[in-house]
Design an enzyme around this catalytic site. Sequence first.
Site, mmCIF file in Angstrom:
data_model
loop_
_atom_site.group_PDB
_atom_site.id
_atom_site.type_symbol
_atom_site.label_atom_id
_atom_site.label_comp_id
_atom_site.label_asym_id
_atom_site.label_seq_id
_atom_site.Cartn_x
_atom_site.Cartn_y
_atom_site.Cartn_z
ATOM 1 C CE LYS A 227 4.398 2.584 13.250
ATOM 2 N NZ LYS A 227 4.415 1.987 11.921
ATOM 3 N N PRO B 211 -3.678 0.202 19.059
ATOM 4 C CG PRO B 211 -5.643 -0.927 18.538
ATOM 5 C CD PRO B 211 -4.914 -0.303 19.675
ATOM 6 C CE1 TYR C 134 -0.618 3.560 9.725
ATOM 7 C CE2 TYR C 134 0.384 2.570 7.780
ATOM 8 C CZ TYR C 134 -0.633 2.610 8.719
ATOM 9 O OH TYR C 134 -1.642 1.681 8.659
ATOM 10 C CE1 TYR D 100 -5.335 3.495 11.342
ATOM 11 C CE2 TYR D 100 -4.619 3.834 9.072
ATOM 12 C CZ TYR D 100 -4.516 3.162 10.282
ATOM 13 O OH TYR D 100 -3.579 2.146 10.421
ATOM 14 C CG HIS E 286 -2.113 -0.856 1.103
ATOM 15 N ND1 HIS E 286 -3.245 -0.663 1.860
ATOM 16 C CD2 HIS E 286 -2.370 -1.910 0.303
ATOM 17 C CE1 HIS E 286 -4.146 -1.563 1.503
ATOM 18 N NE2 HIS E 286 -3.638 -2.341 0.578
HETATM 19 P P1 FAD Z 1 1.759 -12.559 21.203
HETATM 20 O O1 FAD Z 1 1.221 -12.503 19.837
HETATM 21 O O2 FAD Z 1 0.843 -12.209 22.336
HETATM 22 O O3 FAD Z 1 2.339 -14.019 21.430
HETATM 23 C C1 FAD Z 1 2.708 -14.501 22.695
HETATM 24 C C2 FAD Z 1 2.575 -16.011 22.723
HETATM 25 O O4 FAD Z 1 3.025 -16.496 23.976
HETATM 26 C C3 FAD Z 1 1.132 -16.470 22.571
HETATM 27 O O5 FAD Z 1 1.042 -17.435 21.547
HETATM 28 C C4 FAD Z 1 0.766 -17.040 23.945
HETATM 29 O O6 FAD Z 1 -0.150 -18.125 23.862
HETATM 30 C C5 FAD Z 1 2.123 -17.487 24.470
HETATM 31 N N1 FAD Z 1 2.217 -17.485 25.935
HETATM 32 C C6 FAD Z 1 1.686 -16.604 26.818
HETATM 33 N N2 FAD Z 1 1.994 -16.943 28.076
HETATM 34 C C7 FAD Z 1 2.732 -18.070 27.995
HETATM 35 C C8 FAD Z 1 3.348 -18.886 28.965
HETATM 36 N N3 FAD Z 1 3.235 -18.621 30.273
HETATM 37 N N4 FAD Z 1 4.027 -19.973 28.548
HETATM 38 C C9 FAD Z 1 4.155 -20.253 27.221
HETATM 39 N N5 FAD Z 1 3.586 -19.501 26.251
HETATM 40 C C10 FAD Z 1 2.889 -18.422 26.649
HETATM 41 N N6 FAD Z 1 0.177 -4.806 15.486
HETATM 42 C C11 FAD Z 1 0.639 -4.287 14.318
HETATM 43 O O7 FAD Z 1 1.855 -4.152 14.152
HETATM 44 N N7 FAD Z 1 -0.206 -3.902 13.312
HETATM 45 C C12 FAD Z 1 -1.533 -4.014 13.437
HETATM 46 O O8 FAD Z 1 -2.242 -3.713 12.473
HETATM 47 C C13 FAD Z 1 -2.076 -4.534 14.673
HETATM 48 N N8 FAD Z 1 -3.400 -4.682 14.841
HETATM 49 C C14 FAD Z 1 -3.858 -5.274 15.991
HETATM 50 C C15 FAD Z 1 -5.211 -5.442 16.119
HETATM 51 C C16 FAD Z 1 -5.727 -6.060 17.272
HETATM 52 C C17 FAD Z 1 -7.213 -6.229 17.407
HETATM 53 C C18 FAD Z 1 -4.845 -6.512 18.303
HETATM 54 C C19 FAD Z 1 -5.371 -7.182 19.553
HETATM 55 C C20 FAD Z 1 -3.480 -6.338 18.172
HETATM 56 C C21 FAD Z 1 -2.972 -5.718 17.022
HETATM 57 N N9 FAD Z 1 -1.619 -5.544 16.839
HETATM 58 C C22 FAD Z 1 -1.164 -4.961 15.689
HETATM 59 C C23 FAD Z 1 -0.673 -5.973 17.869
HETATM 60 C C24 FAD Z 1 -0.019 -7.326 17.567
HETATM 61 O O9 FAD Z 1 -1.007 -8.286 17.323
HETATM 62 C C25 FAD Z 1 0.869 -7.749 18.738
HETATM 63 O O10 FAD Z 1 1.751 -6.689 19.034
HETATM 64 C C26 FAD Z 1 1.674 -9.028 18.425
HETATM 65 O O11 FAD Z 1 0.835 -10.152 18.464
HETATM 66 C C27 FAD Z 1 2.824 -9.236 19.416
HETATM 67 O O12 FAD Z 1 3.460 -10.462 19.178
HETATM 68 P P2 FAD Z 1 4.178 -11.277 20.338
HETATM 69 O O13 FAD Z 1 4.699 -12.512 19.704
HETATM 70 O O14 FAD Z 1 5.115 -10.371 21.051
HETATM 71 O O15 FAD Z 1 3.022 -11.617 21.378
HETATM 72 C C1 DHB Z 2 -5.229 -3.202 11.144
HETATM 73 C C2 DHB Z 2 -5.136 -2.970 12.492
HETATM 74 C C3 DHB Z 2 -4.648 -1.752 12.926
HETATM 75 O O1 DHB Z 2 -4.528 -1.510 14.227
HETATM 76 C C4 DHB Z 2 -4.259 -0.770 12.024
HETATM 77 O O2 DHB Z 2 -3.816 0.417 12.478
HETATM 78 C C5 DHB Z 2 -4.334 -1.027 10.680
HETATM 79 C C6 DHB Z 2 -4.823 -2.250 10.242
HETATM 80 C C7 DHB Z 2 -5.753 -4.500 10.671
HETATM 81 O O3 DHB Z 2 -6.095 -5.350 11.498
HETATM 82 O O4 DHB Z 2 -5.878 -4.681 9.457
#
Ligand code: FAD
Ligand code: DHB
Length: 389
Positions: A296, A292, A384, A200, A72
């Site tokens: 990021k 979100p 961004y 947005y 994009h």
């Molecule tokens: P997680 O994805 O939380 O993974 C952690 C893992 O550890 C999980 O699988 C969990 O089951 C496991 N775990 C937890 N505790 C334990 C334990 N005690 N023992 C063993 N395993 C364990 N980010 C973006 O960059 N762009 C976006 O557009 C965006 N949109 C989002 C939209 C939504 C609705 C949400 C909720 C989040 C969004 N995010 C976005 C954020 C992004 O999803 C997270 O920052 C990302 O998942 C972080 O990855 P992680 O691997 O650090 O943590």
């Molecule tokens: C999405 C989530 C976000 O938080 C964002 O800023 C842009 C896109 C997504 O889930 O597609």
Amino acid sequence: MRTQVAIIGGGPSGLLLSQLLHVRGIDSVVLERKTRDYVLSRIRAGVMERGLYELMKEAGCGARMEREGMPHDGTLLSYGDEMFRVNFKDLTGHPVMVYGQTEVTRDLYDAREAADGKVEFNAEDVEICDADTDSPYVTYRVGSESRRIDCDFIAGCDGFHGVSRKTIPADVLKEYERVYPFGWLGVLSETPPVNHELIYANSPRGFALCSMRNANLSRYYIQCPTTDKVENWSDEDFWAELKRRIPADQAENLVTGPSIEKSIAPLRSYVAEPMRWGRLFLCGDAAHIVPPTGAKGLNTAASDVHYLYNGLRQFYEEGDAEGIDRYSERALSRVWKVERFSWWFSGLMHRYPDQTDFDLKMQIAELEFLRSNTDAQRAMATNYVGLPY
Ligand code: FAD
Ligand code: DHB
């Protein structure tokens, strides 16, 4: 069992770190509390910065992303019925890539499996032991069997609710937090996206976001009260509310259909410092959360992985601890800038319960300034598309 790096958490951070280490011949074991299917069923991020894109390629996991991801070049911002575009490509030279977190995670799991990588699912009661000594280890349970892994280092990639951060003594860890007075209700539907780029929207009824996963899979969000429940929202109500929050001509084009996922996420800014305690390193959501709005979370998890992976590589390949010693400082320096952008963009686009008429005028003035000023747009676009590592 013995390994070089024990990784707690099989989300995107843990898997990406494990796969990158593997490419360099460094051994790791990933401990995941849930199953692979469970991890892949969580609908989360959709927008990738170039840094994550490059790391996926370096990890040997870029092929499907390059084929199916959607670059994009810009995004749309609306307020009321006004709308303007910020052109990332022209302003920074870089696009972003729309490719879902579930796809990133699937590609990483497939690569780990193909390389015979060790991922322990259903790992319960994980405990990190002796992280402040030179011989740390991790204990856990699978079913009724207790297991132990001795290692050189532990990577805490277990998200916001994991055990890793809690292992760091309270007098060492300093936490910074802001909780926002609203959440996001998200819907995934097998419908064509309303627009070929994200929208947005700041509307008098609250924030809305139109995003996508592919040509026939749309992701939409609307701001909702923190006390709201998914059960309160029928699909019909959701579509009607979304239409009220985006410009009228976009609302007319919106194709609606049954939701295939619906969930509410709270909004929070959070940072824990330092991101290292002895031989334990925190990575991703385990150390920080952003609201979100700026897309990021996943991308900042990836920048942590970049610093940690390079630190570990330097340690194993060159016998130099400089990278791991400076991990926390380097990661946090970028984390705080991302926190600032996500906080700013959230403040610009949402309606706050206690917002005064003056506050509203400030939001509109800032949006109009952004609309008319190339320097302001470039600052927004630079953040961004992703700050350099
Ligand atoms: P997680 O994805 O939380 O993974 C952690 C893992 O550890 C999980 O699988 C969990 O089951 C496991 N775990 C937890 N505790 C334990 C334990 N005690 N023992 C063993 N395993 C364990 N980010 C973006 O960059 N762009 C976006 O557009 C965006 N949109 C989002 C939209 C939504 C609705 C949400 C909720 C989040 C969004 N995010 C976005 C954020 C992004 O999803 C997270 O920052 C990302 O998942 C972080 O990855 P992680 O691997 O650090 O943590
Ligand atoms: C999405 C989530 C976000 O938080 C964002 O800023 C842009 C896109 C997504 O889930 O597609």
